[in-house]
Design an enzyme around this catalytic site. Structure first.
Site, PDB file in Angstrom:
ATOM      1  N   CYS A 235       0.891  -1.166   0.125  1.00 14.51           N
ATOM      2  CA  CYS A 235      -0.203  -0.102   0.151  1.00 14.51           C
ATOM      3  C   CYS A 235       0.671   1.248  -0.091  1.00 14.51           C
ATOM      4  O   CYS A 235       0.544   2.314  -0.242  1.00 14.51           O
ATOM      5  CB  CYS A 235      -1.047  -0.128   1.295  1.00 14.51           C
TER       6      CYS A 235
ATOM      7  N   CYS B  57      -1.462  -5.280   6.940  1.00 11.64           N
ATOM      8  CA  CYS B  57      -1.156  -3.919   7.780  1.00 11.64           C
ATOM      9  C   CYS B  57      -0.318  -4.493   8.983  1.00 11.64           C
ATOM     10  O   CYS B  57       0.398  -3.945   9.672  1.00 11.64           O
ATOM     11  CB  CYS B  57      -2.573  -3.021   7.876  1.00 11.64           C
TER      12      CYS B  57
END
Ligand code: FES
Length: 150
Positions: A57, A131
């Site tokens: 990301c 994440c």
């Protein structure tokens, strides 16, 4: 398949996907533990610092550690991220895992996996799994930095 968006915490812009966060994730997101503020950083004497970016990301994570040289335990683990809610919650919970009960030994901290962090968080939605890797990798980078300086 379209989900019931009224029961979700987050929905994608196209309204094609949505997900829920565990209460633990929400707690750590709204009340992050061991967050390094700009003010804190001015006089902080870290023993090791690690910075990593996510290839998935493009977000970034920085971790600072203080280590007790006698016991080789991590006394403090601070962090800051330009990442999402899941990255914030994951790293917050990881910083507690590492520094609780007098601190984890360096060798134990190196064995922490994203799965351990996910377990502590009560899970993350599938699209947000990556994440949890950011904090884990930044911690390893900080430990490597500490070991290289010794
Ligand atoms: Fe980048 Fe979560 S989307 S860290």
């Amino acid at each position: 398949m379209t989900q019931d968006l009224s029961k979700s915490d987050v929905a994608s812009k196209d309204k094609q996907s949505a997900w829920l966060y565990s209460d633990i994730v929400k707690d750590h997101f709204f009340n992050p533990r061991n967050l390094m503020t700009d003010e804190d950083e001015k006089n902080y004497k870290a023993d090791g610092v690690g910075v990593v970016g996510s290839p998935v990301c493009g977000d970034m994570m920085k971790v600072w550690i203080k280590v007790d040289k006698e016991t080789n335990r991590i006394k403090e683990c601070k962090w800051r991220t330009f990442g999402c809610a899941s990255a914030i919650a994951s790293t917050s919970v990881m910083s507690e895992m590492v520094a609780k009960k007098g601190g984890m030994k360096i060798e134990e901290a190196l064995k922490i996996t994203p799965q351990d962090i996910l377990k502590e968080l009560g899970g993350l939605p599938e699209p947000k799994m990556h994440c949890s890797v950011l904090g884990d990798q930044a911690l390893r980078a900080a430990i490597n930095d500490y070991q290289n300086k010794k």
